[in-house]
Design a protein around this motif. Structure first.
Motif, PDB file in Angstrom:
ATOM      1  N   GLY A  49      24.311  27.644  51.627  1.00 51.79           N
ATOM      2  CA  GLY A  49      25.446  26.829  52.060  1.00 51.79           C
ATOM      3  C   GLY A  49      26.710  27.637  52.179  1.00 51.79           C
ATOM      4  N   VAL A  50      27.738  26.996  52.714  1.00 47.23           N
ATOM      5  CA  VAL A  50      29.000  27.697  52.938  1.00 47.23           C
ATOM      6  C   VAL A  50      29.607  28.162  51.618  1.00 47.23           C
ATOM      7  N   TRP A  51      29.310  27.460  50.520  1.00 48.07           N
ATOM      8  CA  TRP A  51      29.828  27.890  49.217  1.00 48.07           C
ATOM      9  C   TRP A  51      29.248  29.249  48.822  1.00 48.07           C
ATOM     10  N   ASP A  52      28.049  29.569  49.305  1.00 47.85           N
ATOM     11  CA  ASP A  52      27.478  30.891  49.051  1.00 47.85           C
ATOM     12  C   ASP A  52      28.263  31.968  49.785  1.00 47.85           C
ATOM     13  N   VAL A  53      28.762  31.621  50.959  1.00 51.33           N
ATOM     14  CA  VAL A  53      29.610  32.553  51.705  1.00 51.33           C
ATOM     15  C   VAL A  53      30.898  32.814  50.932  1.00 51.33           C
ATOM     16  N   TYR A  54      31.500  31.746  50.395  1.00 50.35           N
ATOM     17  CA  TYR A  54      32.731  31.925  49.614  1.00 50.35           C
ATOM     18  C   TYR A  54      32.473  32.802  48.389  1.00 50.35           C
ATOM     19  N   GLU A  55      31.309  32.638  47.786  1.00 52.60           N
ATOM     20  CA  GLU A  55      30.966  33.489  46.642  1.00 52.60           C
ATOM     21  C   GLU A  55      30.799  34.935  47.090  1.00 52.60           C
ATOM     22  N   ARG A  56      30.101  35.111  48.207  1.00 55.87           N
ATOM     23  CA  ARG A  56      29.887  36.464  48.741  1.00 55.87           C
ATOM     24  C   ARG A  56      31.203  37.146  49.075  1.00 55.87           C
ATOM     25  N   GLN A  57      32.176  36.352  49.514  1.00 55.67           N
ATOM     26  CA  GLN A  57      33.472  36.907  49.901  1.00 55.67           C
ATOM     27  C   GLN A  57      34.410  37.099  48.703  1.00 55.67           C
ATOM     28  N   GLY A  58      33.979  36.635  47.527  1.00 60.33           N
ATOM     29  CA  GLY A  58      34.811  36.773  46.340  1.00 60.33           C
ATOM     30  C   GLY A  58      35.823  35.665  46.165  1.00 60.33           C
ATOM     31  N   VAL A  59      35.709  34.585  46.955  1.00 68.89           N
ATOM     32  CA  VAL A  59      36.668  33.480  46.894  1.00 68.89           C
ATOM     33  C   VAL A  59      36.303  32.502  45.783  1.00 68.89           C
ATOM     34  N   LEU A  60      35.023  32.168  45.675  1.00 68.46           N
ATOM     35  CA  LEU A  60      34.540  31.242  44.645  1.00 68.46           C
ATOM     36  C   LEU A  60      33.468  31.950  43.822  1.00 68.46           C
ATOM     37  N   VAL A  61      33.889  32.659  42.820  1.00 68.15           N
ATOM     38  CA  VAL A  61      32.963  33.402  41.969  1.00 68.15           C
ATOM     39  C   VAL A  61      32.803  32.644  40.653  1.00 68.15           C
ATOM     40  N   PRO A  62      31.579  32.347  40.237  1.00 68.80           N
ATOM     41  CA  PRO A  62      31.396  31.617  38.982  1.00 68.80           C
ATOM     42  C   PRO A  62      32.073  32.314  37.809  1.00 68.80           C
ATOM     43  N   GLU A  63      32.770  31.529  37.009  1.00 74.72           N
ATOM     44  CA  GLU A  63      33.479  32.081  35.858  1.00 74.72           C
ATOM     45  C   GLU A  63      32.498  32.786  34.926  1.00 74.72           C
ATOM     46  N   GLY A  64      32.874  33.957  34.482  1.00 80.98           N
ATOM     47  CA  GLY A  64      32.026  34.727  33.584  1.00 80.98           C
ATOM     48  C   GLY A  64      31.069  35.663  34.269  1.00 80.98           C
ATOM     49  N   SER A  65      31.037  35.631  35.616  1.00 78.91           N
ATOM     50  CA  SER A  65      30.118  36.506  36.360  1.00 78.91           C
ATOM     51  C   SER A  65      30.633  37.937  36.391  1.00 78.91           C
ATOM     52  N   ALA A  66      29.712  38.862  36.481  1.00 78.12           N
ATOM     53  CA  ALA A  66      30.051  40.272  36.638  1.00 78.12           C
ATOM     54  C   ALA A  66      29.079  40.897  37.623  1.00 78.12           C
ATOM     55  N   LEU A  67      29.577  41.799  38.457  1.00 80.82           N
ATOM     56  CA  LEU A  67      28.711  42.478  39.421  1.00 80.82           C
ATOM     57  C   LEU A  67      27.626  43.264  38.696  1.00 80.82           C
ATOM     58  N   PRO A  68      26.404  43.317  39.218  1.00 73.91           N
ATOM     59  CA  PRO A  68      25.933  42.628  40.418  1.00 73.91           C
ATOM     60  C   PRO A  68      25.759  41.123  40.189  1.00 73.91           C
ATOM     61  N   ILE A  69      26.157  40.337  41.181  1.00 70.44           N
ATOM     62  CA  ILE A  69      26.094  38.882  41.102  1.00 70.44           C
ATOM     63  C   ILE A  69      24.969  38.372  41.995  1.00 70.44           C
ATOM     64  N   VAL A  70      24.146  37.501  41.445  1.00 78.72           N
ATOM     65  CA  VAL A  70      23.111  36.822  42.226  1.00 78.72           C
ATOM     66  C   VAL A  70      23.685  35.486  42.685  1.00 78.72           C
ATOM     67  N   PRO A  71      23.893  35.279  43.986  1.00 74.45           N
ATOM     68  CA  PRO A  71      24.446  34.012  44.466  1.00 74.45           C
ATOM     69  C   PRO A  71      23.400  32.892  44.403  1.00 74.45           C
ATOM     70  N   GLY A  72      23.843  31.713  44.828  1.00 77.53           N
ATOM     71  CA  GLY A  72      22.930  30.586  44.962  1.00 77.53           C
ATOM     72  C   GLY A  72      23.205  29.467  43.994  1.00 77.53           C
ATOM     73  N   SER A  73      23.930  28.430  44.461  1.00 80.11           N
ATOM     74  CA  SER A  73      24.227  27.270  43.623  1.00 80.11           C
ATOM     75  C   SER A  73      23.091  26.258  43.611  1.00 80.11           C
ATOM     76  N   ASP A  74      22.280  26.252  44.677  1.00 81.48           N
ATOM     77  CA  ASP A  74      21.207  25.266  44.854  1.00 81.48           C
ATOM     78  C   ASP A  74      19.860  25.910  44.659  1.00 81.48           C
TER      79      ASP A  74
END
Length: 323
Positions: A49-74
């Protein structure tokens, strides 16, 4: 702890940096361990989803995450380990999850660890594979219906009805006894929402004078509310079909945001992933046949292609197949 028959590492699509689709790379990562209130899921599929794009772009990064980040809310899959405080699901259950809070990574991986409160058993009638594409959009659609708070028999207009959230909102609205006017995208979109039970199905790319005339024919006293999955000039015209005191509700992230105007109330909403909402969603889904329309499936290794596909037009949802 991870069960003994689970490998120590997993294949995952991860971000080492923020940017375009090229920053997502396949790699081997440790399988996350779970806390007492978490479950470990063997992932079958993940929504895109588009929220994955925001995560990929660094706009909506889950709190507490550190690179490397595995995306995917669903995602959807089988519970293979559960913490000692988990009671709502059990090992062996096929579950779906919507989790924006997931510091241990998301569903673009063979395994995912999430708080059990974000998980629910896949309801009857939803194919296990397709369940991974459903959670966030379905919960957001339910929140939208809660926001407009209509009564049985009221007329609701859904704009963007053939999209990921929209086509689920059509079905959930019909289960709540609403009359639904679905404004979709193109002939394929109109065909989809008609199949899903919309009372009136219209092409948002058509002549707006004709579209408005058909809406007035169906609902001469006006529609009580509009659920807007998109903004812009077409939505502005559609508000002409609202009854006095009507409501325009839109999910946060819709651009441009609808504007207040005389006689029209504008409300924003967000989906809520909670045990109560998941239970309500399952009860509505199990009331009859339910379709999660998947426009295209991609294997995990083609995740960049999936993100590029997000930039194009399609009906329904995109899906990553993992297992």
């Amino acid at each position: 702890m991870v069960d003994g028959d689970v490998p120590e590492r997993m294949q995952a699509a991860a971000l080492d940096d923020f940017g375009g689709p090229e920053v997502i790379t396949l790699r081997k990562l440790p399988i996350p361990e779970i806390a007492d209130d978490e479950v470990l899921i063997k992932v079958w599929s993940a929504g895109v989803g588009v929220w994955d794009v925001y995560e990929r772009q660094g706009v909506l990064v889950p709190e507490g995450s550190a690179l490397p980040i595995v995306p995917g809310s669903d995602g959807a899959g089988t519970v293979i380990s559960a913490g000692s405080k988990v009671s709502n699901v059990a090992v062996g259950d096929l579950v779906y999850v919507s989790a924006t809070t997931r510091p241990k990574g998301g569903f673009y991986a063979e395994y995912a660890a999430v708080k059990a409160q974000y998980a629910a058993r896949v309801p009857d009638g939803v194919p296990a594979e397709h369940a991974g594409a459903m959670p966030t959009d379905a919960l957001t659609a339910l929140a939208g219906l809660d926001t407009v708070s209509l009564s049985t028999g009221d007329w609701l207009l859904i704009f963007g009805a053939s999209g990921g959230q929209g086509h689920l909102a059509v079905q959930l609205a019909k289960r709540q006894g609403l009359n639904v006017i679905a404004v979709a995208s193109g002939a394929d979109g109109v065909a989809l929402v008609t199949r899903l039970g919309a009372d009136v199905s219209l092409d948002g790319h058509g002549d707006m004078a004709d579209v408005l005339a058909r809406i007035r024919d169906a609902a001469p006293d006006g529609v009580k509310a509009i659920l807007a999955m998109a903004g812009g000039a077409t939505l502005d015209r559609l508000t002409e079909a609202l009854a006095d005191g009507g409501v325009v509700a839109f999910a946060h992230g819709v651009r441009p945001e609808p504007q207040e105007r005389p006689g029209v109330t504008v409300r924003a909403y967000d989906g809520e992933s909670s045990p109560r909402q998941l239970q309500r969603l399952n009860e509505l889904i199990e009331a009859g046949p339910f379709v999660v329309h998947v426009a295209e499936k991609f294997p995990l290794g083609k995740v960049r292609d999936a993100h590029q596909r997000l930039e194009t037009s399609y009906a329904g949802k995109l899906l990553l197949t993992v297992a």
